[in-house]
Design an enzyme around this catalytic site. Structure first.
Site, PDB file in Angstrom:
ATOM      1  N   GLY B  21       0.777  -1.225   0.000  1.00  0.00           N
ATOM      2  CA  GLY B  21       0.000   0.000   0.000  1.00  0.00           C
ATOM      3  C   GLY B  21       0.812   1.279   0.000  1.00  0.00           C
ATOM      4  N   ARG B 164       8.522 -11.572  -7.049  1.00  0.00           N
ATOM      5  CA  ARG B 164       9.160 -10.269  -6.932  1.00  0.00           C
ATOM      6  C   ARG B 164       9.260  -9.865  -5.470  1.00  0.00           C
ATOM      7  NH1 ARG B 164       7.243  -5.906 -11.385  1.00  0.00           N
ATOM      8  NH2 ARG B 164       6.926  -4.209  -9.910  1.00  0.00           N
ATOM      9  N   TYR B 168      12.716  -9.175  -2.307  1.00  0.00           N
ATOM     10  CA  TYR B 168      12.985  -8.129  -1.326  1.00  0.00           C
ATOM     11  C   TYR B 168      13.047  -8.674   0.105  1.00  0.00           C
ATOM     12  CZ  TYR B 168      11.918  -4.416  -4.720  1.00  0.00           C
ATOM     13  OH  TYR B 168      11.921  -3.562  -5.786  1.00  0.00           O
ATOM     14  N   ARG B 226     -26.111  18.739  -3.923  1.00  0.00           N
ATOM     15  CA  ARG B 226     -26.516  20.029  -3.371  1.00  0.00           C
ATOM     16  C   ARG B 226     -27.941  19.919  -2.836  1.00  0.00           C
ATOM     17  NH1 ARG B 226     -25.563  24.137  -8.151  1.00  0.00           N
ATOM     18  NH2 ARG B 226     -26.405  25.663  -6.681  1.00  0.00           N
ATOM     19  N   HIS B 227     -28.351  20.922  -2.088  1.00  0.00           N
ATOM     20  CA  HIS B 227     -29.751  21.013  -1.667  1.00  0.00           C
ATOM     21  C   HIS B 227     -30.622  21.081  -2.919  1.00  0.00           C
ATOM     22  CE1 HIS B 227     -29.368  25.099  -3.132  1.00  0.00           C
ATOM     23  NE2 HIS B 227     -28.188  25.080  -2.536  1.00  0.00           N
ATOM     24  N   ASN B 233     -32.265  30.617  -5.608  1.00  0.00           N
ATOM     25  CA  ASN B 233     -31.709  30.074  -6.852  1.00  0.00           C
ATOM     26  C   ASN B 233     -32.551  30.561  -8.032  1.00  0.00           C
ATOM     27  OD1 ASN B 233     -30.874  26.831  -5.460  1.00  0.00           O
ATOM     28  ND2 ASN B 233     -29.499  28.533  -5.896  1.00  0.00           N
ATOM     29  N   ARG B 276     -32.120  25.156   3.350  1.00  0.00           N
ATOM     30  CA  ARG B 276     -32.336  24.412   2.114  1.00  0.00           C
ATOM     31  C   ARG B 276     -31.736  22.996   2.128  1.00  0.00           C
ATOM     32  NH1 ARG B 276     -28.980  28.853   1.563  1.00  0.00           N
ATOM     33  NH2 ARG B 276     -27.133  28.800   0.187  1.00  0.00           N
ATOM     34  N   GLU B 296     -22.779  27.257   3.060  1.00  0.00           N
ATOM     35  CA  GLU B 296     -22.264  27.808   1.800  1.00  0.00           C
ATOM     36  C   GLU B 296     -21.253  28.935   2.073  1.00  0.00           C
ATOM     37  OE1 GLU B 296     -21.273  27.211  -0.796  1.00  0.00           O
ATOM     38  OE2 GLU B 296     -22.476  27.797  -2.534  1.00  0.00           O
ATOM     39  N   TYR B 336     -12.726  30.788  -1.460  1.00  0.00           N
ATOM     40  CA  TYR B 336     -12.679  29.329  -1.603  1.00  0.00           C
ATOM     41  C   TYR B 336     -11.564  28.765  -0.725  1.00  0.00           C
ATOM     42  CZ  TYR B 336     -16.124  28.496  -5.292  1.00  0.00           C
ATOM     43  OH  TYR B 336     -17.301  28.358  -6.000  1.00  0.00           O
ATOM     44  N   HIS B 361     -23.745  22.606  -0.639  1.00  0.00           N
ATOM     45  CA  HIS B 361     -23.956  23.772  -1.498  1.00  0.00           C
ATOM     46  C   HIS B 361     -22.920  23.799  -2.615  1.00  0.00           C
ATOM     47  CE1 HIS B 361     -26.532  25.508   1.727  1.00  0.00           C
ATOM     48  NE2 HIS B 361     -25.706  24.855   2.514  1.00  0.00           N
ATOM     49  N   GLN B 362     -23.138  24.680  -3.599  1.00  0.00           N
ATOM     50  CA  GLN B 362     -22.292  24.693  -4.788  1.00  0.00           C
ATOM     51  C   GLN B 362     -20.799  24.853  -4.483  1.00  0.00           C
ATOM     52  OE1 GLN B 362     -23.141  26.167  -9.137  1.00  0.00           O
ATOM     53  NE2 GLN B 362     -22.671  27.957  -7.893  1.00  0.00           N
ATOM     54  N   MET B 365     -19.524  21.978  -2.325  1.00  0.00           N
ATOM     55  CA  MET B 365     -19.408  20.717  -3.066  1.00  0.00           C
ATOM     56  C   MET B 365     -18.187  20.742  -3.987  1.00  0.00           C
ATOM     57  SD  MET B 365     -22.394  18.682  -4.991  1.00  0.00           S
ATOM     58  CE  MET B 365     -22.108  17.409  -6.243  1.00  0.00           C
TER      59      MET B 365
END
Lengths: 453, 439
Positions: B21, B164, B168, B226-227, B233, B276, B296, B336, B361-362, B365
């Site tokens: 991993g 392999r 090791y 989103r809502h 809107n 919302r 938001e 942002y 929200h926009q 998200m």
């Protein structure tokens, strides 16, 4: 009405992420003088501050209540039948109180602070927890550094009620013999044998950690916290920005610059800091002008944290209390009713502040000497963390302008020195008025507003 | 000028046998660090080797007595270190993840000397695993599709890879509590059931440890939506705290049906504190948790305005935002960049959890999506997150599978692309060129 809505839905609206679904029992493990009580108290303080109801249960205190006078280490000899009986009773009494706290009193985390050095004792606790539906997380402190142990004893054991009648040498000698009593039967948590248990082993005061089977969010936060704290001596200096133009006008919030007196304070602060001769001081400010201007005068590099910005008063930003009373009398009363949880419309609550300050506290724990130049509400939150103040007390802590608080960790708490830098400033502290009813008269609401222009 | 994560560059050095991993951790950790604003890059030794040795024949290349191969492998390691130095000095990198087996004390010693000479901090991440099932699952998920095994069939590939690993094993010297007590490292046992952490030096290492201790590999899916469409809107207004429009309410019901149809085990539902998202969750009829951190982006003085009004009242701000939408902060509002900072605890908890539906929200998200899909700060503010569409993210191999479900309920478009002219002196028409339609 808006207020009524709030009180009905407050539970729902403030329902944050569930820290844990069932109560958690944190169990310390380790020989005497390994920092178990230090860790217990500190962890409890942190969890309560982030709103997880936590309480510590120190078995030593139960023992002291049972055996009124401590004679000597002989009480702890493994062949002292009577002593063992009493000690076991005390442990069970403590567990009983744990059960009450977690089941009946709404507690979420209980810290069971005792040596718990034998597998047998730990088994008893695990069975108890299972019967009651508690999760168990062990915190073991392992340390063989004689200097650390000696310092421990000096800092917290000598002042214990057990040793009020001993001089220093006698107390140290007795305590060392006490530790010996536990050493033979000590079974540390084992990677293999205890692989199904959840625990953290702290080795040499944090040099190394072994973490096993973290079960949930709260345990993950506890581990993160424990891995960030240290015991290197240092001091944290807290102060507000210098007096600002809006302060003088009695207006809250905003982003104004320093008044003339504020600038004077900044200079004095610079001088004070210089005189303290602090090793490697970090300086932090918010991103608001008034803290930045204050830091500028100190003349050393500083870092800006948005998280240190003052509480957002939303629609009340830049208003005086008189204006708030005039335009939003209902909100004003609601705030007085529950100042910690009250959220300004389009703004924040003290509760929100604590949440956004958590990363600041975490980093303060990591750091050594730091000067934090912040704001009234922010400083109250930080102070409440260091001085273990409740949510009720927090919003009313006195944090006057032009005063530096120097916090130095000591024993199990924090020494506070208050330094007033002798530069006049307005008072911005508004006490809770006697009448907080929404039907109160304006004069009653404004009774405790401090003077301003 | 936020909190400086680290004062000097840090080399994260992976340690472990193949199929433990290491690359998974390297890529995930790098994605996380970049998202929180720490420039990080992975340097995968296997890739260097593939560039030199164009065609992989078989495991014999990795035999410890293969002198020629050893020479090539050492030279690749040396080149990777050179590139790391370059990344730090010329490209302002802060963290480099050296993804290779690094299973011998000798190799690790060479890396430590290199770092010491250059003034880099070193933090080792070792993954130790003995569970044959996990190892085989690993090989199936990521090795079989490696360029090395293009021309192998599945069974042959598995057999070769296991040989392999054997190459090791003989020389593998794990990090040791005693012998390596002066090094900074975390040892991860059996995909996280146990950790040994030694000498964490600074803030960034502490954050890395916390992150590694919270991630897991249990299969699960994260649903982002989103809502439902809100009243504001419809009016083309940004921000605010209004309820759902009638279309929005239809969406909430459709979402409930969709979720039921997915038959998700133990689904957690999260919303913000705004009406919302809460109203949308209510329709699901299951318990949900509210996070203020999911609120938001705060548009400050522009809250509840249309873009036309913003252009009319704050034309300069509007242009500045288009110039650098990620870092631009609305007056008395947020950027942002601020959003990412406040969403970090949400991401951390999402990592801990299993199946989660996040109703947000926009802008929020976009930030979350950027984390999962490794989008840059430049792309983030323009990611398309339309209303009434659910994104289902399922971790797969080294990344994330995305399935998009439009629930067939009409909604306004709220996506405003970057206009061509971002100059402060631009005309109103040029600024409003990309504004989506509204009432």
């Amino acid at each position: 009405m808006r207020g009524a809505d709030r009180s009905k839905n407050t539970q729902n609206l403030d329902k944050r992420v569930c820290m844990t679904n069932c109560p958690t029992l944190i169990v310390t493990v380790g020989l005497p003088a390994r920092g178990k009580t230090y860790i217990s108290k500190k962890l409890t303080r942190y969890l309560n501050w982030i709103d997880v109801p936590t309480k510590e249960f120190n078995v030593g205190q139960y023992r002291r209540e049972c055996v009124k006078i401590y004679k000597s280490f002989e009480f702890f000899r493994p062949d002292n039948e009577e002593g063992l009986k009493i000690r076991k009773q005390c442990a069970l009494a403590a567990l009983n109180d744990v059960r009450q706290f977690l089941t009946d009193e709404g507690g979420q985390v209980a810290v069971f602070d005792a040596t718990n050095t034998t597998r047998e004792r730990r088994e008893t606790i695990l069975r108890f927890a299972e019967q009651n539906g508690f999760k168990v997380f062990f915190v073991e402190s392992v340390c063989e550094d004689p200097d650390v142990i000696a310092e421990n004893i000096v800092q917290v054991k000598l002042g214990s009620p057990d040793y009020t009648h001993c001089n220093t040498e006698e107390a140290v000698a007795d305590f060392m013999k006490r530790i010996k009593c536990y050493e033979n039967s000590y079974q540390p948590l084992d990677e293999e044998l205890d692989r199904d248990l959840s625990f953290i082993k702290i080795i040499d005061v944090g040099r190394r950690y072994l973490v096993n089977r973290v079960q949930d969010h709260i345990q993950s936060r506890i581990v993160y916290y424990l891995m960030n704290i240290h015991i290197t001596p240092r001091s944290i200096y807290l102060c507000r920005h210098g007096e600002s133009d809006l302060n003088i006008k009695g207006r809250i919030g905003g982003d104004s610059g320093l008044s003339a007196r504020g600038k004077e304070f900044a200079k004095s602060l610079g001088q004070f800091i210089q005189s303290q001769n602090i090793h490697d001081l970090k300086v932090w400010t918010s991103q608001m002008k008034r803290t930045i201007q204050t830091a500028e005068a100190v003349g050393v590099p500083y870092e800006q944290w948005k998280a240190l910005n003052e509480i957002d008063a939303g629609v009340c930003e830049e208003l005086t209390y008189e204006e708030i009373q005039q335009r939003y009398p209902l909100e004003f009363a609601l705030r007085d009713q529950d100042k910690y949880r009250y959220r300004y419309p389009k703004g924040e609550s003290y509760e929100d502040l604590v949440q956004r300050l958590e990363p600041v506290i975490m980093e303060l724990e990591r750091q050594e000497n730091v000067l934090v130049i912040c704001h009234q509400a922010v400083m109250r939150c930080l102070l409440a963390y260091f001085l273990d103040k409740t949510a009720e007390e927090l919003p009313y802590l006195k944090c006057p302008l032009h005063t530096v608080l120097k916090l130095t960790p000591m024993a199990y708490g924090c020494k506070v020195e208050s330094v007033c830098l002798n530069v006049d400033a307005v008072n911005t502290h508004r006490d809770r008025p006697s009448n907080i009813d929404v039907s109160r008269l304006p004069e009653e609401a404004l009774l405790t507003v401090p003077d301003h222009h | 000028d936020r909190l400086k994560f680290t004062n000097c560059p840090t080399m994260i050095v992976m340690v472990g046998l193949p199929a433990r991993g290491k690359t998974y951790i390297s890529k995930k950790l790098t994605r996380y660090l970049n998202w929180i604003g720490v420039p990080t890059q992975v340097f995968n030794l296997g890739q260097y080797r593939r560039e030199v040795v164009q065609t992989y024949k078989n495991y014999e290349f990795f035999r410890p007595d293969n002198e020629e191969a050893m020479k090539i492998r050492r030279s690749c390691a040396s080149n990777a270190l050179k590139d790391i130095a370059n990344y730090f000095t010329k490209e302002q990198g802060q963290v480099a993840v050296f993804d290779a087996t690094n299973t011998t004390r000798e190799r690790r010693g060479a890396i430590i000397s290199f770092a010491k000479e250059k003034g880099y901090k070193v933090f080792f991440i070792e993954s130790v695993c003995d569970d044959p099932e996990i190892i085989e699952a690993n090989i199936m998920q990521v090795k079989l599709s490696s360029p090395d095994y293009e021309n192998y069939d599945k069974e042959e590939a598995l057999v070769d890879f296991l040989k392999r690993i054997d190459c090791y094993k003989m020389s593998y010297v794990p990090l040791d509590e005693e012998k390596d007590r002066h090094l900074s490292f975390i040892k991860i046992f059996n995909v996280g059931s146990r950790y040994l952490v030694n000498r964490v030096q600074d803030h960034i290492q502490s954050r890395i440890v916390y992150y590694l201790m919270n991630i897991h590999v249990t299969p699960r899916s994260i649903y982002l939506s989103r809502h439902g469409e809100s009243e504001l809107n419809l009016l083309g207004r940004i921000g605010g705290d209004t309820g759902l429009s009638s279309q929005g309410q239809k969406y909430a019901k459709a979402l409930a049906e969709f979720i039921r149809g997915q038959s998700i085990k133990d689904l957690k539902v999260w919303t913000s504190h705004m009406k919302r998202t809460i109203q949308t969750a209510e329709a699901l009829g299951v318990p949900y948790e509210q996070w203020k951190a999911l609120n938001e982006i705060d548009a400050g003085v522009c809250e509840e305005m249309t873009y036309e009004e913003i252009q009319a009242t704050h034309p300069e701000e509007f242009a500045l935002r288009d110039q650098d939408k990620y870092r631009y902060r609305y007056p008395k509002g947020e950027s942002y960049e601020d959003l990412v900072h406040r969403l970090e605890p949400v991401i951390m908890e999402l990592e801990r959890q299993e199946n989660v539906l996040v109703i947000c929200h926009q802008a929020v998200m976009r930030c979350l999506l950027a984390y999962f899909l490794d989008k840059s700060a430049d792309d983030l503010p323009y990611l398309k997150c339309p209303l009434h569409t659910v994104l289902k993210l399922t971790p797969l191999a080294y990344g994330c599978k995305v399935e998009s479900f439009y629930l067939n309920i009409q909604a306004v478009n709220t996506h405003r692309d970057r206009p061509t002219n971002v100059n402060v002196a631009r005309k109103p028409e040029e600024a409003l060129q990309t504004v989506p339609e509204h009432l």
